[in-house]
Design a protein around this motif. Structure first.
Motif, short mmCIF file in Angstrom:
data_model
loop_
_atom_site.label_atom_id
_atom_site.label_comp_id
_atom_site.label_asym_id
_atom_site.label_seq_id
_atom_site.Cartn_x
_atom_site.Cartn_y
_atom_site.Cartn_z
N GLU A 112 42.87 43.71 46.02
CA GLU A 112 41.84 43.18 45.12
C GLU A 112 40.57 42.87 45.91
O GLU A 112 40.59 42.14 46.90
CB GLU A 112 42.33 41.92 44.43
CG GLU A 112 41.34 41.40 43.41
CD GLU A 112 41.95 40.37 42.47
OE1 GLU A 112 43.18 40.22 42.51
OE2 GLU A 112 41.19 39.75 41.72
N THR A 130 42.55 41.51 53.34
CA THR A 130 42.24 41.66 51.91
C THR A 130 43.53 41.51 51.10
O THR A 130 44.51 42.19 51.37
CB THR A 130 41.61 43.04 51.64
OG1 THR A 130 40.39 43.13 52.39
CG2 THR A 130 41.32 43.24 50.17
N GLY A 178 37.43 41.28 42.28
CA GLY A 178 37.88 41.53 40.91
C GLY A 178 38.21 42.98 40.63
O GLY A 178 38.73 43.31 39.57
N ARG A 179 37.90 43.83 41.55
CA ARG A 179 38.24 45.25 41.38
C ARG A 179 39.56 45.53 42.07
O ARG A 179 39.87 44.92 43.09
CB ARG A 179 37.15 46.15 41.98
CG ARG A 179 35.80 45.99 41.31
CD ARG A 179 34.76 46.78 42.08
NE ARG A 179 35.03 48.22 41.99
CZ ARG A 179 34.65 49.10 42.91
NH1 ARG A 179 34.02 48.70 44.00
NH2 ARG A 179 34.91 50.39 42.76
N HIS A 180 40.30 46.44 41.51
CA HIS A 180 41.59 46.79 42.08
C HIS A 180 41.54 48.16 42.76
O HIS A 180 41.15 49.15 42.14
CB HIS A 180 42.68 46.81 40.99
CG HIS A 180 43.00 45.45 40.46
ND1 HIS A 180 43.90 45.24 39.44
CD2 HIS A 180 42.55 44.23 40.83
CE1 HIS A 180 43.99 43.94 39.21
NE2 HIS A 180 43.18 43.31 40.03
N THR A 184 32.85 39.49 47.52
CA THR A 184 34.20 38.99 47.24
C THR A 184 34.47 37.73 48.02
O THR A 184 34.22 37.66 49.21
CB THR A 184 35.23 40.05 47.65
OG1 THR A 184 34.94 41.24 46.94
CG2 THR A 184 36.63 39.59 47.33
N TYR A 222 48.24 47.09 44.31
CA TYR A 222 46.79 47.21 44.52
C TYR A 222 46.29 46.16 45.52
O TYR A 222 46.96 45.16 45.80
CB TYR A 222 46.04 47.04 43.20
CG TYR A 222 46.26 45.71 42.51
CD1 TYR A 222 45.52 44.58 42.84
CD2 TYR A 222 47.22 45.59 41.50
CE1 TYR A 222 45.73 43.37 42.20
CE2 TYR A 222 47.44 44.39 40.85
CZ TYR A 222 46.68 43.28 41.20
OH TYR A 222 46.90 42.06 40.57
N GLY A 268 46.39 41.46 48.06
CA GLY A 268 46.86 42.44 47.08
C GLY A 268 48.16 42.00 46.45
O GLY A 268 48.67 40.91 46.73
#
Lengths: 159, 209
Positions: B115, B86, B118-120, B208, B113, B88
């Protein structure tokens, strides 16, 4: 929160040392234990073991505001919340840090050789390094502290 | 912490912490058939990230960002909920080249973060802050020796440099989640094995890519 200067390390690991003394109340020769910061806040320990430039102070500032003068063999605990610390004499040095909630960071000051006067150098350090030298450190006198530095009475309340 | 150079310090890394007020316990919401619909990753969950770019006290600049990725899946109750790979972002908090007088290079990196759709997922406590080996002793010795002979010779110590710090691409480091994060309970699939099409469902059911 991002801060200019210093490093971090766990107060907990310091506390793990044998018979540590509480900051501000350190018995001679005992490692110093810095109390954990208040919940949700971080803190920074500035310290300066012995070395060259003994007569010079390592004055930590945030902008034009003095946090504390850290003399030879002294340390001070500062509560962050401010962003730009620096030290200067004939040269200036600064360090940007990210101090996160519930963490204690450590910053060491070294006076390097200069042309007319010593040059202060501040850099990230660790709880281990602080624990190693802390038996020889004394807390900065309250009168030498500026805004943002924790007095011995403040630390006593936290411990 | 891996010592890349004889380091004096690890900055943010060693920050053990006491009060964990925002740490939420791992939890799940059950669906009608009893399976979990949502899973919450607690704040301060330990993770491992991998840098995807070379960073160093001589090449990085304070304020720069750099890519990273999750090196090992995040697990809740023994189940992988966010897959390895994932992506970041991290940030160079402080970078200073080695300098005169024996100063070593300084480098403090932070993981910002991960990602997911679209969310962190905010991160903290990246265990990567290094100070290059200093040459204070050499510089001081030369300076003091010089001072005993000639003021001009004493200045030699000012030109002694410390070592730079380099953190190469692929370096792995520990970090923590900075806040509780809720996502759907769809099984995680490694983004490394899935190539460019990861299948991490977020709490809104989106996928995602």
């Amino acid at each position: 929160m991002k801060l200019s200067l210093v490093t971090a390390a766990a107060a907990a690991s310091i506390a793990a040392s044998a018979a540590p003394a509480v900051a501000g109340d350190a018995a001679k020769g005992a490692p110093v234990s810095v109390p954990a910061p208040p919940a949700g806040k971080g803190q920074i320990v500035f310290y300066r073991p012995g070395g060259t430039g003994m007569a010079m102070g390592c004055t930590v500032r945030e902008g034009e505001t003095k946090i504390s003068s850290v003399g030879n063999g002294k340390y001070v605990v500062a509560e962050p919340g401010k962003h730009d610390y620096a030290v200067r004499s004939e040269a200036k040095d600064s360090l940007t840090l990210l101090v996160e909630p519930d963490e204690t960071q450590f910053v060491r000051c070294k006076i390097k050789m200069g042309i007319m006067a010593g040059r202060p150098d501040i850099f990230p350090s660790s709880a281990d390094d602080f624990a190693k030298v802390s038996p020889k450190l004394k807390m900065v006198h309250d009168d030498d502290m500026g805004q943002g530095a924790l007095r011995s009475t403040d630390l006593a309340k936290k411990s | 912490m891996a010592v890349l150079l004889p380091a004096l310090v690890s900055a943010r890394a060693q920050q053990a912490s006491a009060g964990i007020a925002d740490a939420a316990p791992a939890s799940s919401v059950q669906t009608a058939d009893g399976s979990a619909a949502e899973i919450t990753i607690p704040a301060l969950t330990p993770i491992v990230v991998e840098l995807l770019a070379d960073e160093g006290s001589g090449i990085s600049k304070s304020g720069d960002t750099f890519p990273l990725r999750l090196a090992e899946p995040i697990q809740v109750a023994g189940r992988a909920v966010i897959p390895a790979g994932t992506p970041g972002i991290g940030e160079v908090i402080h970078a200073k080249k080695s300098g005169g007088g024996g100063s070593g290079g300084e480098l403090i990196l932070a993981a910002d973060y991960l990602e997911l759709d679209g969310r962190h997922l905010p991160l903290r406590s990246l265990d990567l802050a290094e100070v290059g080996k200093n040459n204070y002793r050499t510089a001081d010795s030369l300076g003091l020796a010089g001072a005993a002979t000639s003021p001009a010779v004493a200045l030699i110590g000012m030109f002694i440099k410390g070592k730079q710090i380099t953190v190469p691409k692929g370096t792995r480091a520990a970090a923590k989640t900075a806040a509780a994060f809720t996502l759907s309970a769809a099984p995680a699939q490694s983004q490394e094995s899935a190539g460019d099409a990861p299948a991490v469902q977020n709490s809104t059911g989106g996928v995602t890519q």
